[in-house]
Design an enzyme around this catalytic site. Structure first.
Site, PDB file in Angstrom:
ATOM      1  N   LYS A   1      25.866 -11.233 -65.700  1.00 59.15           N
ATOM      2  CA  LYS A   1      26.021  -9.974 -64.951  1.00 59.15           C
ATOM      3  C   LYS A   1      25.562  -9.998 -63.499  1.00 59.15           C
ATOM      4  O   LYS A   1      24.769  -9.428 -63.215  1.00 59.15           O
ATOM      5  CB  LYS A   1      25.092  -8.977 -65.665  1.00 59.15           C
ATOM      6  CG  LYS A   1      25.363  -8.720 -67.109  1.00 59.15           C
ATOM      7  CD  LYS A   1      26.801  -8.234 -67.283  1.00 59.15           C
ATOM      8  CE  LYS A   1      27.930  -9.109 -67.705  1.00 59.15           C
ATOM      9  NZ  LYS A   1      29.141  -8.414 -67.926  1.00 59.15           N
TER      10      LYS A   1
ATOM     11  N   ASP B   1      33.461  -4.350 -66.845  1.00 58.58           N
ATOM     12  CA  ASP B   1      33.270  -5.305 -65.611  1.00 58.58           C
ATOM     13  C   ASP B   1      34.188  -4.925 -64.736  1.00 58.58           C
ATOM     14  O   ASP B   1      33.716  -4.745 -63.380  1.00 58.58           O
ATOM     15  CB  ASP B   1      33.435  -6.788 -66.264  1.00 58.58           C
ATOM     16  CG  ASP B   1      33.234  -7.610 -65.085  1.00 58.58           C
ATOM     17  OD1 ASP B   1      32.026  -8.197 -64.683  1.00 58.58           O
ATOM     18  OD2 ASP B   1      34.102  -8.020 -64.262  1.00 58.58           O
TER      19      ASP B   1
ATOM     20  N   GLU C   1      32.987  -3.117 -60.891  1.00 62.88           N
ATOM     21  CA  GLU C   1      33.066  -3.740 -59.469  1.00 62.88           C
ATOM     22  C   GLU C   1      34.139  -2.948 -58.717  1.00 62.88           C
ATOM     23  O   GLU C   1      33.971  -2.586 -57.551  1.00 62.88           O
ATOM     24  CB  GLU C   1      33.683  -5.051 -59.679  1.00 62.88           C
ATOM     25  CG  GLU C   1      35.249  -5.227 -60.131  1.00 62.88           C
ATOM     26  CD  GLU C   1      35.766  -6.428 -60.445  1.00 62.88           C
ATOM     27  OE1 GLU C   1      34.749  -7.195 -60.687  1.00 62.88           O
ATOM     28  OE2 GLU C   1      36.774  -6.948 -60.690  1.00 62.88           O
TER      29      GLU C   1
END
Length: 489
Positions: free
Chosen positions: A166, A229, A233
Site C-alpha cells: 500500500k 487501487d 490513485e
C-alpha cells in the site's frame, strides 16, 4: 468477512467498527518461516524494473538470503533498466538476471511487475511460457480487470495470487531498509488468492508479503484490490490532492495572498502538518486541533466540499468497476506512443513551490483550517464510496488514509505534488491527469461559491463526520502502521 487458513503464520482477529477481519502481523522475526511458506518454490522471478520491481526484488533477495531460494530479474533484451539491475547486484554471471521470457519459463513463483500496458500486450506470451503448476504473482489487479473486459481468464494450471504493498516502490524499499534497525518497518500490504491449484497459494501470498517487510497483511480479492487501487490513485492519493492544491492556490492568490504564502497554505500544509497529524493521531484529531473561528472555517469548507467531491468519487468508482477506466488506460497507453507525456511542473504554482521547499522551515508551515476542511471532506467522501461498495475497513483505511499520509504525501512533501504526478506509474499518471481537473472544477464551480455565499453549514454532515465509524478502524490500524517514519531525503 474474508477468512483464510495458513499453515505457517499466525493470524490475528481484529474488530473494526463492528466488523471482524483477520490479519497477519509481519516482522523480521518471521523471516525464518519463509522457507516453509514457500514450500516447493526454488526460483522467484521478478519481471520488470519500474517502481515496484527494484524494491520487491531487493527486499525478497535480502529476506530469503541463505534459504536456497533464488530471486531472479527478467527484463527485455536491450532494456535500459539492465544496468540498473546490475548495479543492485543482479547479474547474468550469477544467473540472477536474464531475458524476460527465459526467466518466466524458469520461475516457480513469477512476480509480474511490468507496467499495466505491457501486461496487456504480453500476457498471452507470458502465460504460454510459464511452467505448468507455477504461481503467478501480481501486485495490482489491473490484469484481471483487463481479462474480464475482454472475456478471458487466467490459465487453469497455475496459482494466481497477489501481494499489494500500500505504497509506492521507493517507500517499500526505504522502509524495509530502515526496518533493519527497527523490527517491522515496512509498507502494509493486502494479499489475495485468486486461484489455488495446490493448496499452498495462501502461504505463498503471505510469505511474499512478509518478505517484502509488510508490518501487517490483510486479505482482499483481486477484483476488490484493483477497484480500490485504481480508484484511490485517481482520488485522494493523487488525482484529488493535485486538483485540491491547484484550486486552493488560485483561490488564495486571487484573494491577494502572496504566492509563497499561498503555496505554504495549500500543498505544504497538506503534505506537512495535515498528513503528519492524521498519520499519528487520526482524522478526528486534526479537526480537534482547531477551535473558535478556525473550527468554523474547517466546518464551512468541509460542508461545502463533501458533496462535490463525493459526486466525482462515485463516478470514478463506477468507471473503474465497470471496466471503463481500464479501457481508458489501455487506450491511453496507445496514445502515448504518438504523444508522450510532458511534465506539469512548469506553471507558476510549482515553480513557487520549488523555492518554498528550498527555504522550508518545517515548524513554520501553517495548519490552515480551510485547506484542512477541503482535504478531509474529500478523504471522507472517498471512504464513504468504498464503504457503500462493500470494501473491508482494512482496505478502506489503507487506500484512503494510510497510503496517503505514510507513503505518497511524504514524497510529495520532499519533491512536490507535480513531481509525484510526473513520476508515478503510467496508469496513475493517466488517471491523475484525467481526474484532477474534475476535482478542481467541482471545487471552483460548486464548493467555493457555496462558501462565498455564506451558506449555512450542514450540521448533520458535520455530526456524521465527527461520529463516523471509520475513526475507530483508523485508530486500530494506526497501531499497525510502519514502526518508523519514512525517510525520503
Amino acid at each position: 468477512m474474508l477468512d483464510f487458513t495458513t499453515n505457517v503464520f499466525e493470524k490475528e482477529k481484529i474488530s473494526l467498527a463492528g466488523t471482524t477481519e483477520y490479519i497477519v502481523r509481519g516482522g523480521r522475526h518471521l523471516f525464518s518461516k519463509l522457507p516453509a511458506a514457500f514450500e516447493g518454490i526454488k526460483t522467484i522471478g521478478v519481471i520488470g524494473w519500474g517502481s515496484q520491481g527494484p524494491a520487491q526484488a531487493q527486499n525478497l533477495r535480502d529476506s530469503l538470503e541463505n534459504t536456497g531460494i533464488t530471486v531472479k530479474i527478467g527484463l527485455r533484451s536491450g532494456s535500459a533498466s539492465w544496468s540498473k539491475a546490475e548495479a543492485a547486484g543482479f547479474t547474468e554471471k550469477s544467473g540472477t538476471l536474464g531475458e524476460m521470457m527465459q526467466i518466466v519459463s524458469e520461475s516457480d513463483l513469477l512476480i509480474l511487475l511490468i507496467s499495466d500496458g505491457a501486461q496487456v500486450q504480453l500476457y498471452k506470451q507470458i502465460f504460454a511460457a510459464m511452467k505448468d503448476g507455477a504461481t503467478l504473482g501480481l501486485s495490482h489487479g489491473f490484469l484481471l480487470g483487463h481479462l474480464q473486459a475482454v472475456g478471458e481468464e487466467f490459465p487453469k494450471n497455475i496459482n494466481v495470487i497477489a501481494a499489494c504493498p500500500k505504497g509506492m516502490g521507493p517507500s517499500v524499499r526505504r522502509l524495509y531498509e530502515q526496518g533493519k534497525e527497527v523490527n517491522g518497518a515496512g509498507i502494509n500490504a493486502s494479499f489475495a488468492v485468486h486461484q489455488d491449484i495446490n493448496g499452498k497459494a495462501t502461504d505463498y501470498a503471505l510469505g511474499w508479503a512478509v518478505a517484502l517487510g509488510a508490518p501487517f497483511c490483510f486479505m482482499t480479492t483481486l477484483e476488490m484490490e484493483y477497484r480500490s487501487d485504481i480508484y484511490g490513485e485517481r482520488g485522494i492519493l493523487l488525482g484529488a490532492v493535485h486538483g485540491i492544491a491547484e484550486s486552493l492556490y488560485r483561490r488564495y492568490t486571487r484573494a491577494g495572498q502572496d504566492p509563497k504564502a499561498a503555496f505554504a497554505a495549500t500543498a505544504e500544509c497538506i503534505t506537512g502538518p495535515i498528513s503528519k497529524t492524521i498519520s499519528k493521531e487520526g482524522i478526528l484529531a486534526l479537526y480537534n486541533r482547531f477551535s473558535g473561528d478556525d473550527k468554523k472555517v474547517f466546518e464551512q469548507a468541509y460542508s461545502a466540499a463533501y458533496h462535490p467531491a463525493f459526486e466525482i468519487l462515485l463516478e470514478i468508482y463506477q468507471e473503474v468497476s465497470s471496466g471503463n477506466e481500464i479501457r481508458s488506460v489501455t487506450l491511453g497507453n496507445d496514445r502515448l506512443k504518438r504523444y508522450p507525456f510532458n511534465t506539469i511542473d512548469s506553471t507558476e504554482m510549482w515553480k513557487v513551490g520549488e523555492e518554498v521547499r528550498a527555504n522550508r522551515k518545517e515548524d513554520e508551515i501553517p495548519l490552515h483550517p480551510f485547506t484542512a476542511g477541503i482535504y478531509v471532506a474529500t478523504m471522507m467522501a472517498q471512504i464513504d464510496v468504498l464503504r457503500e461498495h462493500g470494501h473491508s475497513y482494512s482496505e478502506i483505511v489503507n487506500e484512503s488514509v494510510i497510503e496517503a499520509v505514510d507513503s505518497l504525501n511524504p514524497y510529495m512533501h520532499y519533491k512536490g505534488v507535480a513531481y509525484m504526478v510526473d513520476n508515478c506509474s503510467t496508469t496513475a499518471r493517466l488517471g491523475s491527469r484525467k481526474w484532477a481537473p474534475r476535482f478542481d472544477y467541482n471545487l471552483c464551480q460548486l464548493a467555493y461559491p457555496e462558501v462565498d455565499s455564506q451558506s449555512q453549514v450542514d450540521a448533520a454532515l458535520i455530526d456524521a463526520f465527527k461520529n463516523h465509524p471509520v475513526h475507530q478502524p483508523i485508530s486500530v490500524l494506526a497501531e499497525l502502521r510502519p514502526s518508523v517514519d519514512i525517510s525520503v531525503h
